[in-house]
Design a protein around this motif. Structure first.
Motif, PDB file in Angstrom:
ATOM      1  N   ALA B 140       0.817  -1.215   0.000  1.00 45.55           N
ATOM      2  CA  ALA B 140       0.000   0.000   0.000  1.00 45.55           C
ATOM      3  C   ALA B 140       0.850   1.263   0.000  1.00 45.55           C
ATOM      4  CB  ALA B 140      -0.947  -0.007   1.197  1.00 45.55           C
ATOM      5  N   ARG B 141       1.921   1.276   0.815  1.00 45.28           N
ATOM      6  CA  ARG B 141       2.709   2.501   0.935  1.00 45.28           C
ATOM      7  C   ARG B 141       3.334   2.907  -0.385  1.00 45.28           C
ATOM      8  NH1 ARG B 141       6.632   2.399   5.970  1.00 45.28           N
ATOM      9  NH2 ARG B 141       7.193   4.450   5.227  1.00 45.28           N
ATOM     10  N   SER B 142       4.002   1.942  -1.040  1.00 46.51           N
ATOM     11  CA  SER B 142       4.703   2.319  -2.265  1.00 46.51           C
ATOM     12  C   SER B 142       3.715   2.537  -3.409  1.00 46.51           C
ATOM     13  CB  SER B 142       5.706   1.230  -2.645  1.00 46.51           C
ATOM     14  OG  SER B 142       5.011   0.036  -2.925  1.00 46.51           O
ATOM     15  N   ILE B 208      -4.852   9.824   3.310  1.00 45.16           N
ATOM     16  CA  ILE B 208      -4.620   8.376   3.402  1.00 45.16           C
ATOM     17  C   ILE B 208      -3.139   8.086   3.630  1.00 45.16           C
ATOM     18  CG2 ILE B 208      -4.776   6.189   2.166  1.00 45.16           C
ATOM     19  CD1 ILE B 208      -7.167   7.305   0.670  1.00 45.16           C
ATOM     20  N   GLU B 209      -2.298   8.794   2.873  1.00 44.27           N
ATOM     21  CA  GLU B 209      -0.857   8.583   2.976  1.00 44.27           C
ATOM     22  C   GLU B 209      -0.366   8.842   4.407  1.00 44.27           C
ATOM     23  OE1 GLU B 209       2.604   9.946  -0.117  1.00 44.27           O
ATOM     24  OE2 GLU B 209       0.514  10.087  -0.688  1.00 44.27           O
ATOM     25  N   ASN B 210      -0.856   9.948   4.975  1.00 40.95           N
ATOM     26  CA  ASN B 210      -0.469  10.262   6.361  1.00 40.95           C
ATOM     27  C   ASN B 210      -0.878   9.156   7.307  1.00 40.95           C
ATOM     28  OD1 ASN B 210       0.789  12.626   5.866  1.00 40.95           O
ATOM     29  ND2 ASN B 210      -1.057  13.897   6.142  1.00 40.95           N
ATOM     30  N   VAL B 217       4.481   3.624  11.451  1.00 39.49           N
ATOM     31  CA  VAL B 217       5.348   4.018  12.553  1.00 39.49           C
ATOM     32  C   VAL B 217       4.880   3.361  13.839  1.00 39.49           C
ATOM     33  CG1 VAL B 217       6.089   5.944  13.988  1.00 39.49           C
ATOM     34  CG2 VAL B 217       6.009   6.187  11.513  1.00 39.49           C
ATOM     35  N   ALA B 218       3.559   3.403  14.075  1.00 44.24           N
ATOM     36  CA  ALA B 218       3.009   2.834  15.309  1.00 44.24           C
ATOM     37  C   ALA B 218       3.368   1.362  15.424  1.00 44.24           C
ATOM     38  CB  ALA B 218       1.493   3.008  15.335  1.00 44.24           C
ATOM     39  N   ARG B 219       3.385   0.691  14.276  1.00 43.02           N
ATOM     40  CA  ARG B 219       3.707  -0.716  14.320  1.00 43.02           C
ATOM     41  C   ARG B 219       5.168  -0.880  14.678  1.00 43.02           C
ATOM     42  NH1 ARG B 219       1.971  -2.966   8.931  1.00 43.02           N
ATOM     43  NH2 ARG B 219      -0.190  -2.547   9.377  1.00 43.02           N
TER      44      ARG B 219
END
Lengths: 298, 219, 275
Positions: B140-142, B208-210, B217-219
């Protein structure tokens, strides 16, 4: 690997298209034997109109550029199989060209669609335009008109078997198709019909033939052409509910050319060419011509 | 510029704007679903599905959208599929956009490190579980940035529907142009409407990106 | 294929299952295709009359001319959009805030605007006598904006050390850009750049709104000017014109792959890039 094979297949299709230079000539659209003959026009070779800049330029170039429609059968139609134009509007354009001193070979046809007509005329892309061009005051702000040479009216085209649409008062709740952005649409909406719009009338007629719309609406001339082109399947209702005087569009300030074109229209109306042209084109639909209108010289 | 406020033009324009939004939103959802399905096909262990995915993408990505609209509007009725012009438009748009979504997802899947999928498999996960629970969330991120380009392009592509009987903004422009208004005045309002839509899509993706980044990060 | 990463080499039972899936899928797809073929045939879409126009030399010539006009518009728009893209990318990466802002505004504006509307407006306002230039300009503005974004993200993706090393050698910003960053960016973004060129090629078909006589216009004219006893030949036209576009786009993609493969031989490192 797989993509390579796909590419190979695609290339062979392309190659086929390129190689397919062997083909038929002639036309499947030839008139049936016994059909009314088109008139021929005497070219007025000695004609001079030095006061018209458009005419002078065209004469010097040795060719007259006329804007027309290409997809209206028996009205403004391009026969793709022979690269020729035919139809009632085309005949009007040809008779005028002959009087202005241009042979048929000197005519350079240019297809211009509805939305681009004013632009094409005022931008000088074409010398004059003949193609279901309704004269109105809004348009007179940017172009001028010779004519009218025919008075059409908005009408309805339905399947021959249709009995519940009999005129503009019976289209409430029916689905009616026309070309996007035309005034015909506004009228249908105000009469309570549902409208759908495509960008050519042939698409509408196709939708009519596949029963997806109940009627096609626009000028009766255009509808007659489609009825004649699809013999035995369609009919024009024949109760026009608007007045569309067709003019020949030309440059706004070229009064000399406008007068010359008006004279030409008048002469051909009087000598019977107008009637012959109608009978050999739109007349094939079985509908009679509207009466010849009087010219509006200004 | 005042043309919007005369002769009922405002209702026409507002309805066109809403129709563009509606068509874009419906097509976006369908395209996303179709894209995920096609991407799954293209990385699946079943050869027939891989071939199907590849052929689909190569056909729909390389056909002009206008031609697709013609095919859908005049082809489907011949197959006895009779739907409204709006649905036809949504089908054409999502078939087209879905193939782009598929390609974005597929290359996103390729960026997820091998170890992740291997670890999932060693835990005994099936292909479906590996893909949906482990690989796609990480892809999802990339994938977000190229995906946002695809979905910014969608509303502007939807303008073609205007030529096929959907009264959206392009159709409104044609109507106003035919009513004789100056092209600049019409263009100003139509352009503004599309800018608003594209800015909204851009903003949505930034949000969404944020969130995705914060989750990571939380993970 | 990278597919093996997502699943184990199948054992006998999985193999059987995959085969079952495969057979089902093939049957399903074949069934759908057969249904499509059968319905089309039963409506005489494959009748001689529907395909007759394509037999005429004049019609074939029309298609070839349309193809040439498509390629002409594409060639011009591709070249101009790459130039514009490079300029706008340079603007967006500028050290001067106003330049950045202007470039960003241009990119955002043209990326949001439907080509159909832009081409129409350009034709009605500035290019009244030339549909070709209205089309090329519209295509250039949109695709230039998109190419700018691609090039910019490519430049940003070049490892920072590259630029820093170049600055340390005393290169000026323009030198760093043209000699170090942009060549690397273009190489890594080539798939995306070509992908956008494919879009440019397809979008030439929007020329139909201003009667630019490209391939799709030719196709539409053939369909609307041929009335057969079974309606208008839209499906035959789609079946003829569609593969031509698909073929051209696949050729372009293949060209990109070939260039990429050639480049890779010399290059030391590759990063996977979204297409």
């Amino acid at each position: 690997m797989r993509t390579r094979r796909t590419i190979a297949a695609a290339m062979s299709v392309l190659a086929l298209t390129a190689v397919a230079a062997c083909g038929k000539s002639g036309s499947p659209n030839a008139a049936p034997p016994g059909a009314p003959q088109l008139p021929t026009y005497q070219v007025n070779t000695g004609f001079k109109l030095d006061s018209s800049p458009t005419w002078v330029k065209a004469k010097q170039a040795g060719k007259l550029t006329i804007g027309a429609k290409a997809d209206q059968p028996f009205l403004g139609f391009e026969d793709l199989t022979t690269n020729t134009r035919n139809g009632f509007d085309i005949e009007i354009a040809k008779m005028v060209a002959a009087d202005l001193g241009f042979t048929p070979d000197q005519i350079n046809w240019k297809t211009i669609v509805t939305a681009n007509r004013e632009t094409a005329i005022s931008g000088g892309q074409i010398d004059y335009y003949v193609g279901t061009y309704t004269i109105n005051d809004e348009r007179k702000k940017s172009v001028s008109f010779a004519g009218p040479y025919y008075v059409a009216g908005q009408d309805l085209l339905v399947l021959k078997s249709n009995t519940d649409i009999t005129g503009s008062d019976s289209i409430k709740g029916k689905t009616v198709c026309s070309v996007a952005g035309s005034t015909s649409i506004d009228r249908i909406n105000s009469l309570g019909g549902k409208t759908v719009t495509y960008d050519t009338y042939a698409q509408c007629v196709d939708k009519l033939l596949t029963n997806e719309v109940d009627a096609v609406t626009t000028d009766d001339t255009i509808l007659k052409g489609f009825a004649a082109k699809n013999p035995g399947k369609l009919k024009v209702i024949g109760k026009p509910f608007s007045q569309e005087p067709y003019g020949i569009g030309l440059g706004k300030d070229d009064k000399a050319l406008r007068d010359a074109i008006n004279n030409s229209i008048k002469a051909h109306e009087d000598n019977g060419d107008w009637k012959k042209a109608y009978d050999a084109t739109l007349g094939l639909s079985g509908s009679a011509a509207a009466p010849i209108p009087t010219l509006d010289r200004y | 510029m005042g043309i919007l406020f005369e002769h009922g033009n405002f209702t026409l324009f507002r309805d066109g704007f809403l129709r563009t939004l509606e068509l874009s939103a419906v097509s976006a959802v369908l395209a996303l679903l179709l894209g995920i399905l096609l991407a799954a096909f293209r990385v699946s262990p079943v050869p027939a599905l891989r071939v199907f995915g590849t052929v689909w993408v190569n056909i729909f990505r390389n056909t002009p959208l206008t031609l697709l609209f013609i095919a859908v509007n005049f082809g489907l009725p011949q197959l006895d599929v009779h739907l409204s012009p709006f649905v036809f438009a949504a089908i054409a748009l999502s078939a087209y956009t879905g193939s782009f979504v598929c390609e974005v997802l597929r290359s996103g899947i390729n960026t997820v490190s091998l170890g992740q999928a291997e670890a999932a498999r060693s835990l005994g996960m099936t292909f479906g579980q590996t893909l949906t629970l482990v690989v796609l969330p990480q892809a999802a991120r990339s994938v977000l940035s190229p995906l946002s380009s695809v979905f910014i392009a969608l509303p502007r592509n939807s303008a073609i529907a205007g030529a096929f009987s959907v009264p959206e903004l392009y159709n409104v422009q044609q109507t106003l142009s035919d009513r004789g208004y100056a092209i600049f005045a019409i263009f100003f309002w139509v352009a503004l409407a599309y800018l608003v839509i594209s800015a909204a899509v851009g903003l949505l993706f930034r949000v969404i990106e944020n969130r995705v980044n914060r989750l990571a990060v939380a993970r | 294929m990278s597919s093996s990463v997502l699943y184990d080499a199948p054992g006998p039972r999985a193999k059987a299952r995959y085969r079952a899936f495969g057979v089902l899928a093939v049957l399903g797809i074949a069934g759908l295709l057969w249904y499509a073929y059968d319905s089309l045939a039963s409506r005489n879409q494959f009748s001689a009359a529907m395909w007759d126009p394509f037999q005429y030399t004049a019609v074939q010539q029309l298609i070839v001319n349309g193809l040439l006009d498509t390629l002409k518009a594409f060639g011009l728009a591709a070249a101009f959009s790459l130039v514009l893209g490079a300029l706008l990318a340079a603007g967006r990466l500028s050290d001067h805030r106003p330049v950045r802002a202007v470039a960003a505004a241009i990119v955002q504006f043209f990326r949001a605007m439907p080509l159909l509307i832009m081409i129409f407006a350009l034709y009605q306002s500035f290019f009244t006598t030339s549909p070709l230039w209205a089309l090329v300009t519209g295509l250039t503005l949109y695709n230039g904006a998109v190419q700018a974004e691609i090039i910019r993200s490519g430049v940003n993706a070049v490892p920072r050390g590259q630029g820093e090393a170049a600055y340390a050698l005393g290169m000026r910003k323009s030198q760093v850009m043209t000699a170090i960053l942009v060549p690397q960016a273009v190489r890594s973004m080539l798939p995306a750049i070509i992908g956008q060129l494919v879009v440019t090629l397809k979008d030439t078909s929007l020329g139909f709104v201003i009667t630019y006589t490209e391939l799709l216009y030719a196709g539409k004219l053939i369909a609307s000017n041929t009335a057969t006893p079974d309606g208008y030949p839209y499906i035959p036209v789609v079946l003829v014109i569609g593969p031509i576009y698909i073929g051209m786009c696949l050729l372009l993609t293949a060209l990109a792959k070939w260039i990429e493969a050639r480049g890779r031989r010399g290059a030391n490192r590759r990063t996977p890039v979204a297409a």
